[in-house]
Design a protein around this motif. Sequence first.
Motif, PDB file in Angstrom:
ATOM      1  N   THR A  75      30.825 -25.676  31.812  1.00 42.21           N
ATOM      2  CA  THR A  75      30.330 -27.005  31.505  1.00 42.21           C
ATOM      3  C   THR A  75      30.011 -27.640  32.845  1.00 42.21           C
ATOM      4  O   THR A  75      30.620 -27.297  33.866  1.00 42.21           O
ATOM      5  N   GLY A  76      29.038 -28.533  32.870  1.00 47.70           N
ATOM      6  CA  GLY A  76      28.659 -29.143  34.145  1.00 47.70           C
ATOM      7  C   GLY A  76      27.893 -28.179  35.036  1.00 47.70           C
ATOM      8  O   GLY A  76      28.158 -28.071  36.226  1.00 47.70           O
ATOM      9  N   LEU A  77      26.924 -27.490  34.458  1.00 41.55           N
ATOM     10  CA  LEU A  77      26.171 -26.464  35.185  1.00 41.55           C
ATOM     11  C   LEU A  77      25.463 -27.019  36.422  1.00 41.55           C
ATOM     12  O   LEU A  77      25.474 -26.383  37.474  1.00 41.55           O
ATOM     13  N   ASP A  78      24.873 -28.197  36.307  1.00 41.66           N
ATOM     14  CA  ASP A  78      24.160 -28.772  37.453  1.00 41.66           C
ATOM     15  C   ASP A  78      25.116 -29.074  38.609  1.00 41.66           C
ATOM     16  O   ASP A  78      24.796 -28.814  39.770  1.00 41.66           O
ATOM     17  N   ALA A  79      26.295 -29.602  38.293  1.00 40.42           N
ATOM     18  CA  ALA A  79      27.279 -29.898  39.329  1.00 40.42           C
ATOM     19  C   ALA A  79      27.761 -28.614  39.996  1.00 40.42           C
ATOM     20  O   ALA A  79      27.955 -28.564  41.222  1.00 40.42           O
ATOM     21  N   GLY A  99      18.162 -21.831  24.194  1.00 43.40           N
ATOM     22  CA  GLY A  99      19.449 -22.415  23.854  1.00 43.40           C
ATOM     23  C   GLY A  99      20.506 -22.301  24.929  1.00 43.40           C
ATOM     24  O   GLY A  99      21.639 -22.730  24.728  1.00 43.40           O
ATOM     25  N   ARG A 100      20.150 -21.700  26.058  1.00 40.56           N
ATOM     26  CA  ARG A 100      21.109 -21.534  27.145  1.00 40.56           C
ATOM     27  C   ARG A 100      20.470 -21.942  28.460  1.00 40.56           C
ATOM     28  O   ARG A 100      19.353 -21.566  28.765  1.00 40.56           O
ATOM     29  N   ARG A 101      21.203 -22.727  29.230  1.00 39.23           N
ATOM     30  CA  ARG A 101      20.803 -23.014  30.604  1.00 39.23           C
ATOM     31  C   ARG A 101      21.645 -22.080  31.461  1.00 39.23           C
ATOM     32  O   ARG A 101      22.850 -21.938  31.230  1.00 39.23           O
ATOM     33  N   ARG A 102      21.006 -21.455  32.439  1.00 39.18           N
ATOM     34  CA  ARG A 102      21.771 -20.502  33.246  1.00 39.18           C
ATOM     35  C   ARG A 102      21.157 -20.322  34.610  1.00 39.18           C
ATOM     36  O   ARG A 102      19.980 -20.604  34.835  1.00 39.18           O
ATOM     37  N   PHE A 103      21.996 -19.846  35.525  1.00 39.82           N
ATOM     38  CA  PHE A 103      21.521 -19.418  36.823  1.00 39.82           C
ATOM     39  C   PHE A 103      22.361 -18.241  37.291  1.00 39.82           C
ATOM     40  O   PHE A 103      23.448 -17.982  36.769  1.00 39.82           O
ATOM     41  N   PHE A 104      21.819 -17.535  38.256  1.00 39.84           N
ATOM     42  CA  PHE A 104      22.512 -16.421  38.882  1.00 39.84           C
ATOM     43  C   PHE A 104      22.894 -16.818  40.301  1.00 39.84           C
ATOM     44  O   PHE A 104      22.205 -17.606  40.948  1.00 39.84           O
ATOM     45  N   SER A 105      23.981 -16.246  40.773  1.00 41.34           N
ATOM     46  CA  SER A 105      24.425 -16.463  42.143  1.00 41.34           C
ATOM     47  C   SER A 105      25.132 -15.195  42.603  1.00 41.34           C
ATOM     48  O   SER A 105      25.116 -14.182  41.896  1.00 41.34           O
ATOM     49  N   GLU A 106      25.731 -15.257  43.779  1.00 38.52           N
ATOM     50  CA  GLU A 106      26.492 -14.129  44.325  1.00 38.52           C
ATOM     51  C   GLU A 106      27.803 -14.638  44.875  1.00 38.52           C
ATOM     52  O   GLU A 106      27.868 -15.739  45.426  1.00 38.52           O
ATOM     53  N   ASP A 107      28.842 -13.822  44.730  1.00 44.42           N
ATOM     54  CA  ASP A 107      30.106 -14.168  45.366  1.00 44.42           C
ATOM     55  C   ASP A 107      30.005 -13.836  46.857  1.00 44.42           C
ATOM     56  O   ASP A 107      28.965 -13.332  47.312  1.00 44.42           O
ATOM     57  N   PRO A 108      31.032 -14.105  47.659  1.00 39.31           N
ATOM     58  CA  PRO A 108      30.903 -13.915  49.112  1.00 39.31           C
ATOM     59  C   PRO A 108      30.718 -12.469  49.561  1.00 39.31           C
ATOM     60  O   PRO A 108      30.350 -12.226  50.716  1.00 39.31           O
ATOM     61  N   VAL A 109      30.954 -11.500  48.666  1.00 40.69           N
ATOM     62  CA  VAL A 109      30.742 -10.100  49.042  1.00 40.69           C
ATOM     63  C   VAL A 109      29.479  -9.521  48.412  1.00 40.69           C
ATOM     64  O   VAL A 109      29.206  -8.336  48.537  1.00 40.69           O
ATOM     65  N   GLY A 110      28.700 -10.373  47.722  1.00 37.66           N
ATOM     66  CA  GLY A 110      27.402  -9.952  47.206  1.00 37.66           C
ATOM     67  C   GLY A 110      27.351  -9.561  45.751  1.00 37.66           C
ATOM     68  O   GLY A 110      26.297  -9.149  45.255  1.00 37.66           O
ATOM     69  N   ARG A 112      26.798  -9.979  41.899  1.00 38.17           N
ATOM     70  CA  ARG A 112      25.992 -10.887  41.084  1.00 38.17           C
ATOM     71  C   ARG A 112      26.859 -11.554  40.024  1.00 38.17           C
ATOM     72  O   ARG A 112      27.700 -10.909  39.389  1.00 38.17           O
ATOM     73  N   LEU A 113      26.650 -12.844  39.815  1.00 37.93           N
ATOM     74  CA  LEU A 113      27.347 -13.617  38.793  1.00 37.93           C
ATOM     75  C   LEU A 113      26.333 -14.443  38.025  1.00 37.93           C
ATOM     76  O   LEU A 113      25.372 -14.948  38.608  1.00 37.93           O
ATOM     77  N   GLU A 114      26.551 -14.575  36.720  1.00 34.02           N
ATOM     78  CA  GLU A 114      25.707 -15.438  35.894  1.00 34.02           C
ATOM     79  C   GLU A 114      26.568 -16.591  35.380  1.00 34.02           C
ATOM     80  O   GLU A 114      27.696 -16.377  34.925  1.00 34.02           O
ATOM     81  N   PHE A 115      26.036 -17.799  35.453  1.00 32.70           N
ATOM     82  CA  PHE A 115      26.715 -18.991  34.966  1.00 32.70           C
ATOM     83  C   PHE A 115      25.877 -19.568  33.829  1.00 32.70           C
ATOM     84  O   PHE A 115      24.677 -19.804  34.008  1.00 32.70           O
ATOM     85  N   VAL A 116      26.494 -19.765  32.658  1.00 30.92           N
ATOM     86  CA  VAL A 116      25.772 -20.144  31.444  1.00 30.92           C
ATOM     87  C   VAL A 116      26.380 -21.405  30.839  1.00 30.92           C
ATOM     88  O   VAL A 116      27.596 -21.514  30.707  1.00 30.92           O
ATOM     89  N   GLU A 117      25.499 -22.321  30.467  1.00 31.23           N
ATOM     90  CA  GLU A 117      25.907 -23.500  29.705  1.00 31.23           C
ATOM     91  C   GLU A 117      25.040 -23.546  28.460  1.00 31.23           C
ATOM     92  O   GLU A 117      23.815 -23.439  28.546  1.00 31.23           O
ATOM     93  N   PHE A 118      25.672 -23.682  27.302  1.00 30.27           N
ATOM     94  CA  PHE A 118      24.932 -23.718  26.060  1.00 30.27           C
ATOM     95  C   PHE A 118      24.274 -25.080  25.919  1.00 30.27           C
ATOM     96  O   PHE A 118      24.925 -26.110  26.047  1.00 30.27           O
ATOM     97  N   ALA A 119      22.976 -25.070  25.652  1.00 26.12           N
ATOM     98  CA  ALA A 119      22.186 -26.303  25.647  1.00 26.12           C
ATOM     99  C   ALA A 119      22.418 -27.148  24.402  1.00 26.12           C
ATOM    100  O   ALA A 119      22.386 -28.355  24.470  1.00 26.12           O
TER     101      ALA A 119
END
Length: 129
Positions: A75-79, A99-110, A112-119
């Motif tokens: 929750t709070g995907l933008d923050a 129906g989903r807002r999401r973005f991908f990022s990386e942890d400090p060792v590279g 891949r992580l996906e973060f999802v918030e249901f719209a």
Amino acid sequence: MITGLDHVQLAAPPDSEDALRAYYAGILGLTEIPKPAALAARGGCWFETGPAQLHLGIEHDFRPARKAHPGLRVTGLDALAARLTAAGAPVTWDDAIPGRRRFFSEDPVGNRLEFVEFATGPPSEIPRF
């Protein structure tokens, strides 16, 4: 019969625990949990939020997961995106799933992580693919 998902494990290089703790506990706000004594000597660290756990295990010939990844409900995907950006982590938005807002990022060792918030509505009402 499978009744749920207990944990996801990602690999990490030796001596990366401090960076992992700063990221997963410090930035993402997960709670570090102790590893069982029989596994603690192997290094790595474990985190949890609610009923889900994320384990990071040490792999000596480590290669980060670039395609495979956990999808973390938030929750709070933008923050969160702003917090990650401020910490120097990449944030790549993707709108490919309705129906989903999401973005991908990386942890400090590279990894891949996906973060999802249901719209709209709770996850049980969002179509599964």
